[in-house]
Scaffold this motif. Structure first.
Motif, short mmCIF file in Angstrom:
data_model
loop_
_atom_site.label_atom_id
_atom_site.label_comp_id
_atom_site.label_asym_id
_atom_site.label_seq_id
_atom_site.Cartn_x
_atom_site.Cartn_y
_atom_site.Cartn_z
N ASP A 1 0.44 -4.80 7.61
CA ASP A 1 -0.97 -3.79 7.87
C ASP A 1 -1.54 -4.03 7.14
OD1 ASP A 1 1.83 -2.92 7.22
OD2 ASP A 1 1.50 -0.74 7.75
N HIS B 1 6.54 -5.78 11.07
CA HIS B 1 6.44 -4.28 11.16
C HIS B 1 5.63 -4.52 11.94
CE1 HIS B 1 3.04 -1.47 10.03
NE2 HIS B 1 3.65 -1.14 9.44
N ASP C 1 5.85 4.35 5.36
CA ASP C 1 6.88 3.62 5.63
C ASP C 1 7.39 2.13 4.94
OD1 ASP C 1 3.88 2.69 6.76
OD2 ASP C 1 4.41 2.00 8.23
N HIS C 2 6.06 2.50 3.88
CA HIS C 2 6.47 1.47 2.75
C HIS C 2 6.76 2.02 1.71
CE1 HIS C 2 4.18 -2.19 5.24
NE2 HIS C 2 3.73 -0.61 5.68
N HIS D 1 0.58 -1.50 -0.15
CA HIS D 1 -0.52 0.16 0.37
C HIS D 1 1.04 1.37 -0.20
CE1 HIS D 1 0.84 -0.44 4.09
NE2 HIS D 1 0.09 0.58 4.57
ZN LIG Z 1 3.52 0.12 7.57
#
Ligand SMILES: [Zn+2]
Ligand SMILES: [Zn+2]
Length: 263
Positions: A160, A218, A59-60, A55
């Motif tokens: 996530d 994560h 942070d990705h 997504h």
């Molecule tokens: Zn994340």
């Protein structure tokens, strides 16, 4: 074929962990491009990279900008970035917008995966994907498979998301489950509200889908302790559980999934 954990934390980097990034250098496959992506250039074994995004949360994706240098200095001929149309639009419009990061490399390509159920990387691995609805804006689970002897092997990368039962079938019998575990069990309410998972939930899922090994990623970066999520709670439900650490590498063709090493 080795899988490298380049970023194993969520949200922000801390002294121990960068944010989401996994890589199989041998085939040029990257899963998510968080801050851990700064480690990609030193591991390159291919002239092209295929980067699959779960997504578009920062942070990705922020590490896509770190690929500018290897893409212009000739270490990489091309990077293909795969994601849903919504994710790719966010990257083009926001991450590479003129005031934020003004250069979009000519040899970076954005490819919509929504109409392609099965994709191939480097002629060696296949990738299937499934939407994860519980996280704000949604996320995407990936199942990566390759031939091994007469059979095949696979791992799943699921991050996530809450453990909501919507993807059990997609990861059924996956030998290696790499799953997010942002919170310890005591924060189950926050996990549900924010579309994340807790330790016992993930371990129970690993057992239900008959995985052989569970690696947790994560995790909450706001504490940089060795064990931010209470790993014993995972082990109680699923003994072969471990928190992945940055720079962990595992041999995907090892006979024994417990055979891991740290660089
Ligand atoms: Zn994340
Ligand atoms: Zn997110």
């Amino acid at each position: 074929m080795k899988l490298h954990f380049l970023g194993t934390g969520g949200y922000q980097p801390n002294e121990r962990r960068h944010t989401a990034c996994l890589m199989i250098p041998e085939v040029g496959l990257v899963l998510d491009a968080g801050t851990g992506a700064f480690r990609i250039p030193s591991l390159l074994q291919t002239r092209e990279l295929d980067i699959y995004l779960t997504h578009a949360h920062l942070d990705h994706i922020v590490g896509l900008t770190y690929l500018l240098v290897p893409l212009i200095d000739g270490r990489l001929d091309r990077a293909r970035v795969f994601g849903t149309r919504r994710v790719l639009d966010a990257i083009r419009t926001h991450l590479f917008s003129e005031p934020v990061f003004p250069v979009f490399p000519d040899n970076m390509e954005l490819i919509d995966i929504e109409k392609r159920r099965k994709l191939e990387v480097g002629g060696r691995v296949t990738i299937e994907h499934k939407s994860l609805p519980s996280h704000p804006g949604g996320s995407r689970a990936y199942r990566v498979s390759w031939k091994k002897g007469r059979g095949s092997r696979s791992f799943a990368y699921v991050t996530d998301t809450s453990v909501d039962g919507s993807y059990n079938k997609f990861i059924d019998k996956v030998p290696l489950l790499i799953h997010e575990c942002y919170f310890g069990d005591e924060k189950a309410n926050i996990a549900l509200r924010t579309g994340h998972s807790t330790t016992s939930q993930v371990a129970t899922l690993a057992r239900a889908v008959r995985a052989k090994r569970l690696l947790l990623v994560h995790v909450d970066p706001c504490t940089d302790s060795d064990d931010p999520i209470g790993i014993q709670h995972a082990i109680d439900h699923f003994p072969n559980s471990q928190i992945a650490t940055d720079l962990l590498e595992i041999d995907l063709n090892s006979k024994d999934w417990t055979n891991s090493s740290t660089m």
